[in-house]
Design an enzyme around this catalytic site. Sequence first.
Site, PDB file in Angstrom:
ATOM      1  N   GLU A 133      94.573  33.618  99.046  1.00 29.08           N
ATOM      2  CA  GLU A 133      95.735  32.820  98.273  1.00 29.08           C
ATOM      3  C   GLU A 133      95.384  31.414  98.467  1.00 29.08           C
ATOM      4  OE1 GLU A 133      99.358  31.381  99.902  1.00 29.08           O
ATOM      5  OE2 GLU A 133      98.978  32.807 101.710  1.00 29.08           O
ATOM      6  N   VAL A 178     101.815  34.304  97.925  1.00 30.92           N
ATOM      7  CA  VAL A 178     101.475  35.528  98.155  1.00 30.92           C
ATOM      8  C   VAL A 178     101.695  36.321  96.818  1.00 30.92           C
ATOM      9  CG1 VAL A 178     102.041  37.667  99.495  1.00 30.92           C
ATOM     10  CG2 VAL A 178     101.649  35.504 100.809  1.00 30.92           C
ATOM     11  N   LYS A 221     106.507  34.015 110.288  1.00 31.20           N
ATOM     12  CA  LYS A 221     107.057  33.180 111.334  1.00 31.20           C
ATOM     13  C   LYS A 221     108.449  33.444 111.634  1.00 31.20           C
ATOM     14  CE  LYS A 221     104.040  29.481 110.384  1.00 31.20           C
ATOM     15  NZ  LYS A 221     103.338  29.431 109.243  1.00 31.20           N
TER      16      LYS A 221
HETATM   17  N1  PSU Z   1     103.990  31.326 105.426  1.00 34.37           N
HETATM   18  C1  PSU Z   1     103.095  30.787 106.248  1.00 34.37           C
HETATM   19  N2  PSU Z   1     102.071  29.993 105.675  1.00 34.37           N
HETATM   20  C2  PSU Z   1     102.157  29.988 104.130  1.00 34.37           C
HETATM   21  C3  PSU Z   1     103.251  30.421 103.795  1.00 34.37           C
HETATM   22  C4  PSU Z   1     104.069  31.317 104.207  1.00 34.37           C
HETATM   23  O1  PSU Z   1     103.221  30.948 107.537  1.00 34.37           O
HETATM   24  O2  PSU Z   1     101.131  29.216 103.464  1.00 34.37           O
HETATM   25  C5  PSU Z   1     102.966  30.432 102.028  1.00 34.37           C
HETATM   26  C6  PSU Z   1     102.555  31.643 101.274  1.00 34.37           C
HETATM   27  O3  PSU Z   1     101.862  31.189 100.159  1.00 34.37           O
HETATM   28  C7  PSU Z   1     104.043  32.317 100.800  1.00 34.37           C
HETATM   29  C8  PSU Z   1     104.691  31.066 100.632  1.00 34.37           C
HETATM   30  O4  PSU Z   1     103.614  33.179  99.661  1.00 34.37           O
HETATM   31  O5  PSU Z   1     104.621  30.436 101.594  1.00 34.37           O
HETATM   32  C9  PSU Z   1     106.241  31.721 100.491  1.00 34.37           C
HETATM   33  O6  PSU Z   1     107.093  30.677 100.049  1.00 34.37           O
HETATM   34  P1  PSU Z   1     108.542  30.833  99.809  1.00 34.37           P
HETATM   35  O7  PSU Z   1     109.131  31.007 101.179  1.00 34.37           O
HETATM   36  O8  PSU Z   1     109.016  29.757  98.989  1.00 34.37           O
HETATM   37  O9  PSU Z   1     108.907  32.029  98.886  1.00 34.37           O
END
Ligand code: PSU
Length: 307
Positions: free
Chosen positions: A28, A110, A163
């Site tokens: 990604e 993702v 996380k």
């Molecule tokens: N969690 C991580 N590192 C990241 C992301 C999430 O530890 O870089 C990124 C990924 O691209 C994931 C996105 O798909 O954040 C999710 O964002 P949101 O919570 O806004 O859906």
Amino acid sequence: MNHLEQYLSVSPEVRAALDAGKPVVALESTIISHGMPYPKNVETALHVEEIIRAHGATPATIAIIQGKMTVGCTREQIEYLGKRGLDVPKASRRDLPVLLARGMDGATTVTTTMIAASLAGIRVFATGGIGGVHRGAETTMDISADLEELAQTPVLVICAGCKSILDIGLTLEYLETKGVPVLGYKTKEMPAFYTTHSGFQVDYKMDSPEDVAAAFKAKLACGLKGGMLLTNPIPDQYAMDLDYINENIDAAIVECNTLGIKGKNITPFLLDKIQKLTGGKSLEANIQLVYNNVAVGAEVAKALCKE
Ligand code: PSU
Ligand code: MN
């Protein structure tokens, strides 16, 4: 009428590997533009590709470049995404139509990486962490689109768990409802990104890349829609102290709420804040767990290509 080819560009190297039935691992670009600071983001993204090659698979870094889902970014494109950082729009499923129609760039999450990988015919995607159900989602309704994508798009995603900026228990409940298998690579416990312990169990412990590939093949053969999640614990020597990282995550969430950060900015804000609060220690752990995930991703991709 417009056609898919107008919006999807697969590099010659990735195309050739797929046509020859060789293993390919998708990667990604939100992790590059929004997940790590420059220049570490570019160094990491390029090294990740080297690791995949060293394991005998072909890397396919995915991003939206000038209105095309680009599968197999060049070195120059990776450098561009890393340097522009937050100026590259974070692209989730809902952003795709407008970014593509306007010829814009986008850092794929993702969700959108799974979409582009699947359209190109790639089955395996490795990253650091996925999005999930945020703490407090019972009032904010902040649930990452990544979970819905896992429920509908047939790509195997390898990550180091999620996380604890997220509610890990609720994330697992959501995945259960959506029928997404949550597997542990050589572990029964769901890892929590910076640490190997979360207190939650995965559905199944996988013993080898072949074990994972066999389950994914069974899913595809039966036409069960959606992907699978393989969680791979951070190597022990890079794992962080549980209390230390959780204190910093809690502090980052408090600041996020105080500042009133909303929507798609929440995750990038928290990632950046945690990195700053830990003086870069969490960044090092983050990089190492990604290296570990892509190596497993390459082995699983190889196993999937075997008869
Ligand atoms: N969690 C991580 N590192 C990241 C992301 C999430 O530890 O870089 C990124 C990924 O691209 C994931 C996105 O798909 O954040 C999710 O964002 P949101 O919570 O806004 O859906
Ligand atoms: Mn969200």
